[in-house]
Scaffold this active site. Structure first.
Site, PDB file in Angstrom:
ATOM      1  N   ASP A   1       0.820  -1.237   0.000  1.00 10.97           N
ATOM      2  CA  ASP A   1       0.000   0.000   0.000  1.00 10.97           C
ATOM      3  C   ASP A   1       0.846   1.274   0.000  1.00 10.97           C
ATOM      4  O   ASP A   1       0.331   2.349  -0.293  1.00 10.97           O
ATOM      5  CB  ASP A   1      -0.911   0.026   1.237  1.00 10.97           C
ATOM      6  CG  ASP A   1      -1.802  -1.197   1.324  1.00 10.97           C
ATOM      7  OD1 ASP A   1      -2.062  -1.829   0.290  1.00 10.97           O
ATOM      8  OD2 ASP A   1      -2.248  -1.534   2.446  1.00 10.97           O
TER       9      ASP A   1
ATOM     10  N   ARG B   1      -5.919  -0.215   0.589  1.00  8.35           N
ATOM     11  CA  ARG B   1      -6.589   0.124   1.852  1.00  8.35           C
ATOM     12  C   ARG B   1      -6.992   1.601   1.878  1.00  8.35           C
ATOM     13  O   ARG B   1      -7.676   2.037   0.967  1.00  8.35           O
ATOM     14  CB  ARG B   1      -5.692  -0.228   3.038  1.00  8.35           C
ATOM     15  CG  ARG B   1      -6.509  -0.658   4.247  1.00  8.35           C
ATOM     16  CD  ARG B   1      -5.626  -0.955   5.418  1.00  8.35           C
ATOM     17  NE  ARG B   1      -5.066  -2.282   5.380  1.00  8.35           N
ATOM     18  CZ  ARG B   1      -5.713  -3.384   5.733  1.00  8.35           C
ATOM     19  NH1 ARG B   1      -6.951  -3.325   6.126  1.00  8.35           N
ATOM     20  NH2 ARG B   1      -5.115  -4.541   5.692  1.00  8.35           N
TER      21      ARG B   1
ATOM     22  N   GLU C   1      -9.683   0.390  -3.756  1.00  9.90           N
ATOM     23  CA  GLU C   1     -10.698  -0.273  -2.916  1.00  9.90           C
ATOM     24  C   GLU C   1     -11.253   0.642  -1.822  1.00  9.90           C
ATOM     25  O   GLU C   1     -12.357   0.453  -1.339  1.00  9.90           O
ATOM     26  CB  GLU C   1     -10.126  -1.552  -2.289  1.00  9.90           C
ATOM     27  CG  GLU C   1      -8.935  -1.284  -1.365  1.00  9.90           C
ATOM     28  CD  GLU C   1      -8.337  -2.532  -0.750  1.00  9.90           C
ATOM     29  OE1 GLU C   1      -8.849  -3.642  -0.973  1.00  9.90           O
ATOM     30  OE2 GLU C   1      -7.326  -2.392  -0.020  1.00  9.90           O
TER      31      GLU C   1
HETATM   32  O1  F6P Z   1      -2.284  -4.065   3.282  1.00  9.40           O
HETATM   33  C1  F6P Z   1      -2.123  -4.851   2.156  1.00  9.40           C
HETATM   34  C2  F6P Z   1      -3.457  -5.301   1.614  1.00  9.40           C
HETATM   35  O2  F6P Z   1      -3.240  -6.079   0.456  1.00  9.40           O
HETATM   36  C3  F6P Z   1      -4.451  -4.171   1.329  1.00  9.40           C
HETATM   37  O3  F6P Z   1      -4.176  -3.492   0.138  1.00  9.40           O
HETATM   38  C4  F6P Z   1      -5.751  -4.936   1.340  1.00  9.40           C
HETATM   39  O4  F6P Z   1      -6.813  -4.103   1.717  1.00  9.40           O
HETATM   40  C5  F6P Z   1      -5.516  -5.976   2.396  1.00  9.40           C
HETATM   41  O5  F6P Z   1      -4.125  -6.121   2.554  1.00  9.40           O
HETATM   42  C6  F6P Z   1      -6.127  -7.324   2.089  1.00  9.40           C
HETATM   43  O6  F6P Z   1      -5.912  -8.140   3.184  1.00  9.40           O
HETATM   44  P1  F6P Z   1      -6.241  -9.686   3.253  1.00  9.40           P
HETATM   45  O7  F6P Z   1      -5.021 -10.407   2.757  1.00  9.40           O
HETATM   46  O8  F6P Z   1      -6.509  -9.928   4.684  1.00  9.40           O
HETATM   47  O9  F6P Z   1      -7.415  -9.944   2.360  1.00  9.40           O
END
Ligand code: F6P
Length: 357
Positions: free
Chosen positions: A137, A181, A232
């Site tokens: 991110d 995020r 997102e």
């Molecule tokens: O922080 C990294 C990230 O890939 C974000 O961009 C995303 O919102 C989140 O982690 C997704 O997390 P998970 O692997 O728990 O679905």
């Protein structure tokens, strides 16, 4: 000196490159020993799960995605809960005891915002910590770039190149939802590199009407296909982020769904055929690009240099052209977000890209 190493939070391309650099520098330059902790802080609960790391059993991992140590984005020892449990338990004293029993003198935490906050709390309990900033991110305040980000941008850009050709053949609008995020860095940089017509990011709440105006203008002037990149965490003016799962403190554990909402609105308002692609975890996987391999390696070496100088409680940081370090408490102070009036956004707008404002 015994160095413990763990990887925490979501994985990112380049984690193995950091581990490799730590092991090589610790062994060859200083004669320190390195012990890997399995599955983030979970590996420091009882029974502990660790493995000795040497330059020989970490050979050939520089270009590997993921992490050879495993990771977890859920196990906070200060608020630990098993599957389905509502109330958390404080298991931090068990972790502290286990770190001492294993004989770890300093713990290197390779993580993002969440893992570094946990690391800082252990530092306050008397554990020596050195932090290494990781996240696709790129939202950590105390460093210009985190490793993993550039690879994610490259992956998203490649996806956009592919979406352009099919969008054009079918005269469609294609919406691509990207990760990031609360920060719009991946969407912004991949959006520009991948020639998107609209880029929607959390830092600039969007008016869907403005996005549709852009799409219809393109249809009038040149082509009925358009590409819309949506982070997102993007949200409409006066609206909320699309959250799939929240933690008890309100923190968004999982964001998602805004791409489909934007796609539905565009189809309804313009009458053009729309398709939505959610790139998802493809952005986190695969081989790190050369930039991330180099940055991750420099971070790993710098982490061991901090240890050799007894500089605990610090996180390595990239302030181009230098690798430097900052106190952990500074590193976790706040998120680094896109400046809505910054040069990169302005450059995109100058070329006619809309942010929906
Ligand atoms: O922080 C990294 C990230 O890939 C974000 O961009 C995303 O919102 C989140 O982690 C997704 O997390 P998970 O692997 O728990 O679905």
């Amino acid at each position: 000196m015994e160095i413990g190493v763990l990887t925490g939070g979501g994985d990112a391309p380049g984690l193995n490159a950091v581990i490799r650099a730590i092991v090589k520098t610790a062994t060859f330059k200083y004669g320190f020993e390195v012990i890997g902790i399995i599955d983030s802080f979970d590996g420091l609960l009882t029974p502990t799960r660790t493995r000795t790391l040497t330059p020989w059993n970490t050979r050939g991992i520089l270009f590997l995605g993921g992490t050879i140590l495993g990771t977890s984005s859920k196990g906070d020892p200060f608020d630990y809960r098993t599957e389905g449990e509502k109330a958390g338990h404080d298991l931090s004293s068990i972790v502290v005891d286990n770190i001492r029993d294993i004989g770890i003198d300093v713990l290197v935490v390779i993580g993002g915002d969440g893992s570094l906050k946990i690391a800082h709390r252990f530092q306050q309990l008397g554990i020596n910590i050195v932090g290494v900033p990781k996240t696709i991110d790129n939202d950590l305040m105390a460093t210009d770039v985190t490793f993993g980000f550039q690879t994610a941008v490259d992956t998203a850009t490649e996806a956009l190149d592919k979406l352009h050709t099919t969008a054009e053949s079918h005269h469609r609008v294609i919406v691509l939802e990207l990760m990031g995020r609360y920060a719009g860095w991946i969407a912004l940089e991949a959006g520009i590199a991948g020639s998107a017509d609209a880029i929607l990011i959390p830092e600039i709440p969007f008016d869907i009407e403005k996005v549709c105006e852009k799409i219809l203008e393109r249809k009038r002037l040149c082509c009925s296909s358009s590409i819309v990149v949506v982070a997102e965490g993007a949200r409409p003016v006066g609206g909320e982020m699309s959250v799939l799962e929240r933690a008890s403190d309100g923190y968004a554990l999982r964001l998602g769904g805004i791409g489909n909402k934007v796609g539905d609105e565009i189809a309804k308002r313009t009458g053009i055929d729309v398709r939505v692609t959610v790139l998802g975890h493809v952005q986190r996987g695969g081989s790190p690009c050369a930039f991330d391999r180099l940055l991750a390696t420099r971070y790993g070496v710098a982490a061991v240099e901090l240890i050799a100088r007894g500089r605990f409680g610090e996180m390595v940081s990239f302030r181009p052209p230098h690798i430097t370090s900052v106190p952990l408490e500074e590193a976790i102070k706040g998120l680094k977000l896109v400046d809505p009036d910054g040069e990169i956004v302005m450059a995109a707008e100058a070329m006619g890209v809309t942010f929906g404002r």
